[in-house]
Structure formats: structure tokens, C-alpha cells
Design an enzyme around this catalytic site. Sequence first.
Site: not given
Length: 829
Positions: A428, A496, A548
Site C-alpha cells: 500500500h 492483499c 480527490h
Amino acid sequence: LISFLDSPSFSGREHAALWPGSPNPPSASHLHSLSHINRARPWTSHWQHEQLSRQHEAQLQEHIKVNCFISFLQHQQDLLALKHQQELLEHQRKIEQQRQEQQLEKQQREHKLQQLKNKERGQESAVASTEVKMRLQEFVLNKKKALAQRNINHCLPSDPRYWYGKTQHSSLDQSSPPQTTLSAYNHPMLGTYDSKDDFPLRKTASEPNLKVRSRLKQKVTERRSSPLLRRKDGPVITAKKRSLDVAGEYSCQLLLFYVLFLQYLSRNPQFWSKHQFGLGGLPLPSPTVSKLARGHRPLGRTQSAPLPQQQCGQAQALQQLVVQQQHQQFLEKHKQLFQQQQQQHIINKVAQCVSVSLLLYMNVVYVSGKISTTHIHTAVCKMLLETCSFIEPLSVCVCVMMSGPFSGLVYDSLMQKHQCMCGNTTSHPEHAGRIQSIWSRLQETGLRVHCECIRGRKALLEELQTVHSEAHVMLYGTNPLRQKLDLSPMFVRLPCGGIGVDSDTIWNEIHSSSAARLAVGSVVELVFKVASGELKNGFAVVRPPGHHAEESTPMGFCYFNSVAIAAKLLQQRLNVSKILIVDWDVHHGNGTQQAFYTDPSVLYLSLHRYDDGNFFPGSGAPDEVGSGAGVGFNVNMAFTGGLEPPMGDAEYLAAFRTVVMPIANEFAPDVVLVSSGFDAVDGHAPPLGGYKLTAKCFGYLTRQLMGLAGGRLVLALEGGHDLTAICDASEACVSALLGNELDPIPDEVLQQKPNANAVQSMERVIEIHSKYWRSLQRSASTLGCSLSEALQRDAEEAETVSAMASLSVANKHIGKRAEEEPMEEEVPM
């Protein structure tokens, strides 16, 4: 049987034999029809039997499943009940054990007290318990303290000059304890008594005292070394709020004491003529006088006999008187010189103590976080400047204290808990090590010490709703509310093994909402302190990022748009009329653009990799200029052309010179906010950035933005995933915010021209926005120039403008003079 009945050999006799005694036996045709019916019945019954069997089997399986589920629930309930019962038993056992220990300790204490009460006088002294020692110490110390206070009140004069002269201990020397009486000055540490911080009681003569004496000697050594050192047998002072408050109060009082003493010395020069003190508190005889006294015989005789009669007695006596006067003048001169040296030495010593106390006070205030360093007493600083202006290091220290406001930093380790539940940070890019590494770098380089660190907070739900919808805030900002309303978002399973809201944005059910709200609240706190003038500028080390996040959509590691929320709150609460948001993250801030797309009071200016919409998030085209009243207030400096070649320092400096700064100066903002992502720095893979900017370039960009809005500038961390790159860039930005001298721009960058793709991208932006911003027309002519060439052109233009201005002024003066002085008339011929 059926085939036999159908056979022609079957006769009536045989037919009658089959039904003996029957009055009406069936006929042959009737039996034939029965044979056809019996032939079809076995197939029908077989199909019905299979259908019933299947239904029974299905019902049996359902019954088995229900029974299994019921047994599983019963088993889980039994396990929970057993676990709960075990926990109750364990809790009861611990309570019983504690009760027994307390009862045993009480019995032992009562037994020891009973032994002490029943001890006979002829026996040796028993070992006193801690409680008995403490009570005896308190009694003895209180008695001594009362006696000393009574002596001080009755014996010492009220003149402050005698506070130090009549004692054997000078308050300037903290290396030795007082020998006789206490000083009349009520020192804050001498007025309080801690029973744990004193010598133990001596034992009686019936027991050996060697061990006790050695311990006493060790404690005396520790006490004489420095009163600020912590004793080994004392309690360990932890960094708790109360301890810091006490330490800060003590250091502040100590500082005030030193300042007042310096003022007294400077305003009472007669103090030195009456008292001479060394660092040990005893009168200091002049070494020069002592040497002269030992080297010369005394001038006066000790006997009462008359002087010997010599020839020319008057001349001899006069000569002796002259020599005596000269010698007396010589002694006085050396005495004054030595006294001046001692005064300067003591003043320097006090100044050092003031500096140490000042730094200690600032450090305690900074660590505690309770009082802002901008609130340090102004009166103390003024007194220090008035009294100690002749001491250069202290003057510099005081000037630095009074030069505020300071640059601010905000950080909270709770934001590190926003982690994927898989526990693997390597898969990550947005992980807790980002902000931890940046904070460690600021500590190692000493930049954090020069900033004021403020305490962050969690943003309120109504603050989040200034930008995001109510449903979005409930989904990602409140765990209990989401569980009550059963509005769980559509999570995805990550490769993951963890969960997320999309393939990149991880979600931790326990910590993600708190970390996201803490990031927003920290940015808001820092922005408001800068906007109100309490801080000069600031840098927010926060995560997760926010630019974002759209109104109802989390994406790109972002949940709540921190910078956009801070701008909205500035408009609502402080009535800030014009806000500039600069976004230099390599990815376009689609969430920030959406929040202010129709708002003319917020200018959003983004520098990002666009590549014709083929780079995440795909938004940020140059022709996205805003809508409605906000047309022209959304500027996208979108770089195209991919990584052939990648953008670097020359391209970003050219974009700032030709697009960003001209528009920003024309807009004239009141506050500047920066979505400070560092993923354009060299070191990021192409999917995460791919550009080749240096970390120092962001320091130059920060320094340019500091010229706007009176320096009210706040940087909030957004993207950036290479630890070395983001640490270097953060260090450069904070150093620029502090006003430190930056390294000069390298010559190769000064001489380098921006590449063709960058020039084409800047031309496109200027073409679109030149009708909204007049300042862009002037910068269009230097797009393809290097930085050095552009600066040279600007200098030449400035010289030309100044020359034209001076020429116009001169013409005005000439015209004015011509008007004032009329032409002479010609004399007629």
C-alpha cells in the site's frame, strides 16, 4: 396372468374355476378390460413414488440444515456463556486476591506498629516504617522552617541590598547550599517541601552508621552538583500535563527573579561599593591589593613612640606624604578596576542564568502545548531588552522571542492507525510511515524546534458537511451511526486480503473514520491560526489525503477534502473574501475543483500531469475553467506529452513564472492554501508520478507563494509515497516557511529551457485564460526562455520603464517651468 387370460385357450370352465362359489363371475370381456387397466397402473404409481421420495429427501435435508444451524448457535451461545463465566470468575479471583493482599499489608503494618509500641527502652532501636519516618521528617522540617522564618522576620533589614550581603550563600551560585541563614527572597522551590525529597533520619548510636553516612554523602554531592538535577531516590518525573505546568511556572518565576535582579544591579551602582561578592557568596578580597600588601611594609607605625629626628625633617615628612598619597591612589585605581571586572563577571553569569531559564521556559511551554509561545510575557521581554541590551547573545534571544508570530506545525500520531487490516504496508503506497518519516526528519534537522506545534482535533460532522453530503459524512465519518442505520458502503476485497472502498483506497473499520476526521480538523485549526494572525504560516503533516474526495465519493486514498473544508469554513466564520488554493500534487485535485467550480471567491490553480486524460483521475483539462459566476477561477496547468521527456524543475519554475504567479498576483488573495503533494519529486514510479523534480524546487515554489496574502500561507500534505523524496521536500518547504536562506538554484536549471511539451501545454493554458486574466498576455512572450533569460528580460524591461517614467517626469517639469516663465517680448526696431 394377463397373457394367460388373453390366450384363446382360456375357457369358461377355467373361468368358473377361478371364482368358485361366485354367483356372478366376471365375464371374459370384463376381465380383458381389467387386464389393460392393471397394465398401466404400475407406471403411474412408480412416478408418484419417486416424486414423494424427492420431496421427502428435500425436506429431510432442510431439516438437517436447520438442526445443524440450531446446534451451531447453541454451541456458540454455550461458548460465550462459558467465556463470560470464566471472565467473571477471573475478575472475582483478582478482586479476592487484591483484597487479601490489602488485608495482609494492613496486618503487617499493624504488626510493625505494635512492635514499635511494645519496644522497651533497653532494646536497640527498631527499624522505623516509612510512615513513621515521613511523619518525623515533616515535624522536624516544619519546626526548622518556622524557626528560620521567625529569624528572617526579626533579624534581616528591609533594604533589598542586604538580601544577599548578610548571607553566606549567594543566589547567583547554585552549586553550594547556604551555610547559615536563608535568603529573604522567597524562592519558589525553597518555599515548598516534598517529604520524599529529603535526607533520611539518622539511626541511634546503638546501630552502625557507616551505610547511612555514605548515602548522606552521596545525597550531599548530588544536591551540590545542581539543584535542577533529579534525585535518584526521588520519583520519576513523567511528561504529564501537571508536571509540565509546575516546571513552566518555576522556570518563569526564576526568569523573572533574574530579570529583576539585573534591573536592581543596573539601577543601584552603590550596591557594588558596599558589597563585593564572588560566585561563592563570600566577600572577595582583591588579589592585587593582597599582593601589594604583602610586598610592601605598612606605612603607619604600630607604636606610639615619636618618629626619629633626622636632618631636613620637614622635607623628609613631605616626601613621605607624597609617596603615601601616590600609593593610596594606586591602590584605589586597582581596586576600582577589579571591582568593575567582578561586576561584569557577575552580570555575565546572571545573563547566562537568564538565558538558560528563558530557554527552559520556552521548552516547557512548547512541550506542554498548553500555552502558545506567542503568549510569552511581553513585559519580561521588554525588561530583558532594557536591562541586558549590552549582552549580545541575550539580546538576540529576546529579539527572536519578540519577532513572532511563528511558523506552525500540526501532527498527531493517531493518524498512523489508518492502516489496512492485512498489516502489510509494502503493498500500500499510502501508509503510516509517510507522516512518521516526515515528522522524524523535521525533528532531526531541528526545524521542529523553531516552529510552534499546535494540537489537532477531530472535525465536527457539520464541518464535514460544508463540502460533503450528509450520507457521505454518515458513511465514512461515524462508525456507530453507520451500524445503526445499516448503510454500510459497498466494500471490495483487496488482493492483499484487506478491504477498501475501491482497489486503492483501504478502509479500517475501527480507525479510518477517526484518522480522516483528525486530518481535517488539524488542517482547519492550523488554517484558522494563520488567518487570524496568531501564526505566520504553517505546514500540516496529515493523512489520509483529501483533494480527490468528491461530494459523495471517496477515491484516490481520500475520504474528506481537508483543504476545501478549511476554505469553506474561512468563508463562513471569518468572512475571508478571496482564497487561493494551489495544488501542486502530480494528480489533479478533482474533489477541490468540484467544490469551487462555480465560486468566484476561490481561485483553484492546479499543476498536474494530464496526458490528455490518460493519467489518474482523468480530470483537469485546460478548458475546465469553471461555470456560472466562477468562470475563469478554475485554472488547470495540465502538462501533456507523457514522460518523453518527464517534467522537471525548469518546467515547473517556468509554469510558476508565466501562469501561476501572474494570475495569483492579479487575484490578490487574502489567504493561500496549498494541497502539497510531493509525488512529482524524482523517485516515484510512472504510475504514481514519473516526473523528475528535485525536492529543493518545492522550497523555491513555497518562497514565491510567501509573497502573496501578506505571507498567510498554509501547506497541507497530500500525495507522495517515496519516503526519501517526501522527507526532503517537506524539509525544503518548512525551511522556506521559517525564512531560512535557501540554496541557490543550480546553474544548469537556470540555463535550461522548458521542453517542447511543457511549452505547448503552457501556451494552451494562456490561450484559454488570457481573456480572463490580463497579466498572462505579458508573460506569453517568455514561455520558451530559460529562467536566467526571463530574469534578464524582466530587468531590462524594468530599466526601460523606469527610464520612461523619469523622462515623462522631466518633460512635465519642463512644461511646467515654461508655463511659469513667459517668453520675453522683442524690443521693436
